[in-house]
Motif scaffolding. Structure first.
Motif, PDB file in Angstrom:
ATOM      1  N   UNK A 129       0.819  -1.201   0.000  1.00  0.00           N
ATOM      2  CA  UNK A 129       0.000   0.000   0.000  1.00  0.00           C
ATOM      3  C   UNK A 129       0.862   1.264   0.000  1.00  0.00           C
ATOM      4  N   UNK A 130       0.177   2.390  -0.020  1.00  0.00           N
ATOM      5  CA  UNK A 130       0.856   3.687   0.020  1.00  0.00           C
ATOM      6  C   UNK A 130       0.328   4.486   1.206  1.00  0.00           C
ATOM      7  N   UNK A 131       1.217   5.259   1.805  1.00  0.00           N
ATOM      8  CA  UNK A 131       0.841   6.023   2.983  1.00  0.00           C
ATOM      9  C   UNK A 131       1.389   7.433   2.882  1.00  0.00           C
ATOM     10  N   UNK A 132       0.645   8.381   3.436  1.00  0.00           N
ATOM     11  CA  UNK A 132       1.089   9.760   3.509  1.00  0.00           C
ATOM     12  C   UNK A 132       0.849  10.283   4.911  1.00  0.00           C
ATOM     13  N   UNK A 133       1.518  11.367   5.279  1.00  0.00           N
ATOM     14  CA  UNK A 133       1.379  11.910   6.632  1.00  0.00           C
ATOM     15  C   UNK A 133       1.245  13.421   6.584  1.00  0.00           C
ATOM     16  N   UNK A 134       0.195  13.913   7.231  1.00  0.00           N
ATOM     17  CA  UNK A 134      -0.055  15.355   7.352  1.00  0.00           C
ATOM     18  C   UNK A 134      -0.212  15.671   8.829  1.00  0.00           C
ATOM     19  N   UNK A 135       0.449  16.724   9.287  1.00  0.00           N
ATOM     20  CA  UNK A 135       0.292  17.183  10.664  1.00  0.00           C
ATOM     21  C   UNK A 135      -0.426  18.529  10.650  1.00  0.00           C
ATOM     22  N   UNK A 136      -1.129  18.798  11.733  1.00  0.00           N
ATOM     23  CA  UNK A 136      -1.860  20.073  11.781  1.00  0.00           C
ATOM     24  C   UNK A 136      -2.012  20.562  13.217  1.00  0.00           C
ATOM     25  N   UNK A 137      -2.131  21.858  13.314  1.00  0.00           N
ATOM     26  CA  UNK A 137      -2.520  22.540  14.554  1.00  0.00           C
ATOM     27  C   UNK A 137      -3.351  23.737  14.085  1.00  0.00           C
ATOM     28  N   UNK A 139      -2.540  25.313  11.441  1.00  0.00           N
ATOM     29  CA  UNK A 139      -2.456  25.120   9.992  1.00  0.00           C
ATOM     30  C   UNK A 139      -2.034  23.681   9.737  1.00  0.00           C
ATOM     31  N   UNK A 140      -2.088  23.262   8.479  1.00  0.00           N
ATOM     32  CA  UNK A 140      -1.760  21.876   8.122  1.00  0.00           C
ATOM     33  C   UNK A 140      -0.538  21.843   7.220  1.00  0.00           C
ATOM     34  N   UNK A 141       0.301  20.834   7.415  1.00  0.00           N
ATOM     35  CA  UNK A 141       1.526  20.701   6.636  1.00  0.00           C
ATOM     36  C   UNK A 141       1.742  19.233   6.259  1.00  0.00           C
ATOM     37  N   UNK A 142       2.173  19.008   5.029  1.00  0.00           N
ATOM     38  CA  UNK A 142       2.506  17.653   4.582  1.00  0.00           C
ATOM     39  C   UNK A 142       3.908  17.293   5.067  1.00  0.00           C
ATOM     40  N   UNK A 143       4.006  16.189   5.792  1.00  0.00           N
ATOM     41  CA  UNK A 143       5.303  15.703   6.264  1.00  0.00           C
ATOM     42  C   UNK A 143       5.843  14.584   5.389  1.00  0.00           C
ATOM     43  N   UNK A 144       4.953  13.715   4.916  1.00  0.00           N
ATOM     44  CA  UNK A 144       5.344  12.625   4.029  1.00  0.00           C
ATOM     45  C   UNK A 144       4.339  12.568   2.878  1.00  0.00           C
ATOM     46  N   UNK A 145       4.744  12.915   1.664  1.00  0.00           N
ATOM     47  CA  UNK A 145       3.846  12.759   0.518  1.00  0.00           C
ATOM     48  C   UNK A 145       3.496  11.284   0.345  1.00  0.00           C
TER      49      UNK A 145
END
Length: 341
Positions: A129-137, A139-145
């Motif tokens: 599979x494929x995974x991505x990671x977004x963090x937010x507070x 505002x939101x930011x992509x950490x792992x596309x």
């Protein structure tokens, strides 16, 4: 594609080298002792059956057989068949809340650390599979596309903390919207968003965004981290100091289960609470396993042909020939002077 199935057997070659060293030393000492009795031309008539080279040649053959057998034990193999395998792949976007409230310790060790543990286990369950990671507070930011590189994803995950986003707050809707736009264009793979948060949302309409995501046929699952009874929010790098409001009262953060359930319902997903058990992780994994992935073609070496049989036959032939070689001279070689230097 060539390989050895048991390469550890090559360590036996050290013993072969030791045997050679002992043999060479023995030959030197034998020659030295023989020289005490006289020169070779005088000794030759006294030992007509002795051959100088046959014992050495037999020793070499036996050592060669030993080396070959070591290679047999190592099991040389050759990839004989390249097979195209179709595997299903789904896409998962993990959206992680890193607001200051995630430092609360109503879940051990903290809400954020518990969330990271769940995420790490979740990534371990993914295969093709494929995974991505977004963090937010705030505002939101992509950490792992979106990627299939799970090692890189887990490395980034381990370094995440509440200070990674400069603006504080809880913009759940903005984070969900970013996640929905981060998937690949592949329409054949099912997609899901896993939102991990305490759901203390104060800035946008997350439920409305979840409805929009559901219309794109993207499932939105929510993991609520924390307790409804709440806990104070520790100040970074401080043991016993907590965040206070303008009146000087300690701020208590509580898990907003109601909002979390509303978001999951709007996103056609499930809501689970992350406590000190693994129930939340198991529930999300179960949902992901129900998803239908896109077929991805992968070429692999499906079989390996054993090559040791050829070496075993060579070793047998050498042993067979060696058995016919005598240590002493035959009647055909008695006339050859092996003692001449």
């Amino acid at each position: 594609m060539f390989r050895f199935a048991n390469p550890q057997y090559f360590y036996i070659l050290i013993i072969v080298l030791a045997v050679w060293a002992i043999f060479i030393l023995g030959e030197y000492r034998r020659k030295k002792k023989l020289a005490r009795f006289g020169i070779s031309s005088v000794l030759e008539p006294l030992m007509p059956e002795v051959s100088k080279y046959r014992p050495r040649f037999k020793f070499f053959l036996l050592q060669l057989v030993l080396v070959i057998l070591i290679f047999v034990l190592a099991r040389p193999q050759m990839g004989s068949k390249v097979e195209t395998v179709k595997k299903e792949s789904v896409e998962i976007e993990i959206v992680l809340d890193v607001s200051n409230s995630m430092n609360a310790k109503d879940v051990s060790p903290t809400r954020l650390e518990k969330a990271k543990m769940i995420m790490s286990k979740l990534v371990d369950e993914l295969d093709n599979d494929k995974v991505g990671l977004i963090v937010f507070a705030g505002d939101a930011y992509t950490q792992v596309p979106i990627t299939s590189d799970f090692i890189a994803a887990k490395m980034v995950l381990s370094s995440i903390n509440t200070g990674i986003v400069p603006s504080q707050g809880t913009s759940i809707g903005r984070a969900i919207d970013m996640a929905s736009n981060s998937f690949t264009p592949d329409a054949s793979a099912e997609k899901a968003i896993v939102l991990i948060t305490d759901a203390e949302n104060h800035e946008d309409d997350a439920v409305s965004v979840a409805n929009s995501v559901a219309e794109q046929k993207i499932k939105l699952h929510v993991i609520g981290v924390g307790s409804t009874s709440g806990a104070p929010i520790p100040i970074a790098n401080s043991r016993n100091n907590f965040i206070k409001d303008k009146e000087g009262n300690v701020v208590t953060t509580r898990l907003n289960e109601e909002l979390g359930k509303e978001i999951a319902k709007a996103g056609n997903g499930i809501y689970v609470t992350a406590d000190n058990s693994n129930n939340a992780y198991r529930a999300i994994v179960s949902e992901i396993r129900k998803m239908k992935g896109a077929d991805i073609e992968t070429k692999i070496y499906s079989e390996y042909d054993e090559q040791y049989r050829i070496l075993a036959i060579i070793a047998f032939v050498i042993l067979f020939l060696e058995s016919f070689i005598l240590n002493g001279k035959s009647k055909f070689t008695k006339r050859i002077n092996f003692f001449t230097d």
